[in-house]
Design a protein around this motif. Sequence first.
Motif, PDB file in Angstrom:
ATOM      1  N   ASN A 114      18.197  23.779 -16.702  1.00  0.00           N
ATOM      2  CA  ASN A 114      18.942  23.210 -17.828  1.00  0.00           C
ATOM      3  C   ASN A 114      19.141  21.719 -17.578  1.00  0.00           C
ATOM      4  O   ASN A 114      20.090  21.304 -16.916  1.00  0.00           O
ATOM      5  N   GLN A 115      18.236  20.917 -18.118  1.00  0.00           N
ATOM      6  CA  GLN A 115      18.281  19.482 -17.841  1.00  0.00           C
ATOM      7  C   GLN A 115      19.427  18.776 -18.553  1.00  0.00           C
ATOM      8  O   GLN A 115      19.743  17.626 -18.246  1.00  0.00           O
ATOM      9  N   ALA A 116      20.073  19.453 -19.496  1.00  0.00           N
ATOM     10  CA  ALA A 116      21.208  18.850 -20.202  1.00  0.00           C
ATOM     11  C   ALA A 116      22.535  19.121 -19.499  1.00  0.00           C
ATOM     12  O   ALA A 116      23.573  18.613 -19.914  1.00  0.00           O
ATOM     13  N   GLU A 117      22.497  19.895 -18.421  1.00  0.00           N
ATOM     14  CA  GLU A 117      23.728  20.240 -17.712  1.00  0.00           C
ATOM     15  C   GLU A 117      24.312  19.018 -17.007  1.00  0.00           C
ATOM     16  O   GLU A 117      23.590  18.216 -16.419  1.00  0.00           O
ATOM     17  N   CYS A 118      25.629  18.870 -17.060  1.00  0.00           N
ATOM     18  CA  CYS A 118      26.299  17.793 -16.329  1.00  0.00           C
ATOM     19  C   CYS A 118      26.358  18.160 -14.846  1.00  0.00           C
ATOM     20  O   CYS A 118      26.603  19.313 -14.503  1.00  0.00           O
ATOM     21  N   VAL A 119      26.130  17.183 -14.004  1.00  0.00           N
ATOM     22  CA  VAL A 119      26.142  17.437 -12.566  1.00  0.00           C
ATOM     23  C   VAL A 119      27.535  17.166 -12.005  1.00  0.00           C
ATOM     24  O   VAL A 119      28.341  16.466 -12.610  1.00  0.00           O
ATOM     25  N   GLU A 120      27.791  17.744 -10.833  1.00  0.00           N
ATOM     26  CA  GLU A 120      29.073  17.574 -10.162  1.00  0.00           C
ATOM     27  C   GLU A 120      28.842  17.075  -8.747  1.00  0.00           C
ATOM     28  O   GLU A 120      27.749  17.225  -8.190  1.00  0.00           O
ATOM     29  N   ASP A 121      29.874  16.508  -8.166  1.00  0.00           N
ATOM     30  CA  ASP A 121      29.770  15.994  -6.809  1.00  0.00           C
ATOM     31  C   ASP A 121      29.444  17.130  -5.843  1.00  0.00           C
ATOM     32  O   ASP A 121      30.067  18.186  -5.870  1.00  0.00           O
ATOM     33  N   GLY A 122      28.431  16.927  -4.998  1.00  0.00           N
ATOM     34  CA  GLY A 122      28.036  17.946  -4.033  1.00  0.00           C
ATOM     35  C   GLY A 122      27.107  19.003  -4.591  1.00  0.00           C
ATOM     36  O   GLY A 122      26.770  19.961  -3.896  1.00  0.00           O
ATOM     37  N   MET A 123      26.657  18.840  -5.812  1.00  0.00           N
ATOM     38  CA  MET A 123      25.805  19.844  -6.457  1.00  0.00           C
ATOM     39  C   MET A 123      24.394  19.827  -5.864  1.00  0.00           C
ATOM     40  O   MET A 123      23.891  18.788  -5.462  1.00  0.00           O
ATOM     41  N   GLN A 124      23.784  20.994  -5.782  1.00  0.00           N
ATOM     42  CA  GLN A 124      22.389  21.099  -5.355  1.00  0.00           C
ATOM     43  C   GLN A 124      21.556  21.630  -6.510  1.00  0.00           C
ATOM     44  O   GLN A 124      21.911  22.616  -7.143  1.00  0.00           O
ATOM     45  N   ILE A 125      20.440  20.960  -6.786  1.00  0.00           N
ATOM     46  CA  ILE A 125      19.530  21.358  -7.862  1.00  0.00           C
ATOM     47  C   ILE A 125      18.194  21.731  -7.236  1.00  0.00           C
ATOM     48  O   ILE A 125      17.603  20.935  -6.508  1.00  0.00           O
ATOM     49  N   THR A 126      17.728  22.937  -7.500  1.00  0.00           N
ATOM     50  CA  THR A 126      16.431  23.377  -6.992  1.00  0.00           C
ATOM     51  C   THR A 126      15.495  23.615  -8.168  1.00  0.00           C
ATOM     52  O   THR A 126      15.774  24.448  -9.027  1.00  0.00           O
ATOM     53  N   VAL A 127      14.404  22.867  -8.212  1.00  0.00           N
ATOM     54  CA  VAL A 127      13.420  23.011  -9.290  1.00  0.00           C
ATOM     55  C   VAL A 127      12.255  23.847  -8.761  1.00  0.00           C
ATOM     56  O   VAL A 127      11.546  23.415  -7.852  1.00  0.00           O
ATOM     57  N   PRO A 128      12.022  25.037  -9.306  1.00  0.00           N
ATOM     58  CA  PRO A 128      10.944  25.891  -8.802  1.00  0.00           C
ATOM     59  C   PRO A 128       9.586  25.497  -9.378  1.00  0.00           C
ATOM     60  O   PRO A 128       9.497  24.795 -10.382  1.00  0.00           O
TER      61      PRO A 128
END
Length: 217
Positions: A114-128
């Motif tokens: 979900n590229q429209a999601e707002c990110v948060e401090d310390g968040m990890q994003i994994t793109v498969p």
Amino acid sequence: MNKLKQQHLKDAVKAHAALILSVLFTAFFMCGCADGSNAEEMILASESEAEATEALPETVSEEQISEPARDIYVYICGAVNSPGVYTVRSGSHVFEVIAKAGGLREDADDTVVNQAECVEDGMQITVPTKEQVKNGVTSKDQSASSTNISEVQDGKVNINTADAKELTSLSGIGATRAEAIIAYRNEHGAFTSPEDIMNVAGIKEGLYIKIKNQIKL
């Protein structure tokens, strides 16, 4: 705050009405043209104006005060050109972090992100990758400190999220080394590549070669 402003507004209107009434009384009496009926009319007019203030709305619109933007840190890994930890402004979105990471690789599957999601401090994003999604992907549980958008069920241990029990399932990793890995993560942040595990005390190239096919980010 709105009620206080409303009360101040009412008091100001009443004071204004009283001032007008006082001036009118003075003018009439000085001119000798005031009588009982005129005085009564002026009193009624003053009361009507005061009552009008009671009908004012209870709320007064005011500008919303926004929380100032600040720097936050987000870790992105998987099928992006430059995985790593990036600094973005609070309120940023996943697509902005992807752009900082050099964009998606050709084999990336962005349909599960979900590229429209707002990110948060310390968040990890994994793109498969598309191949990983084809083989089966499940959403990872979110926690207060990090969020994985997806995780491939391939039997490998994620060295950025694994606890001590999971780490000790790796060849040559006992309780002491598992705690050292966790301590390193807590001090330095997430690993940006599997090879970074060799920065942990007690884990050298020989051990890394043994476990490199058992670990992932």
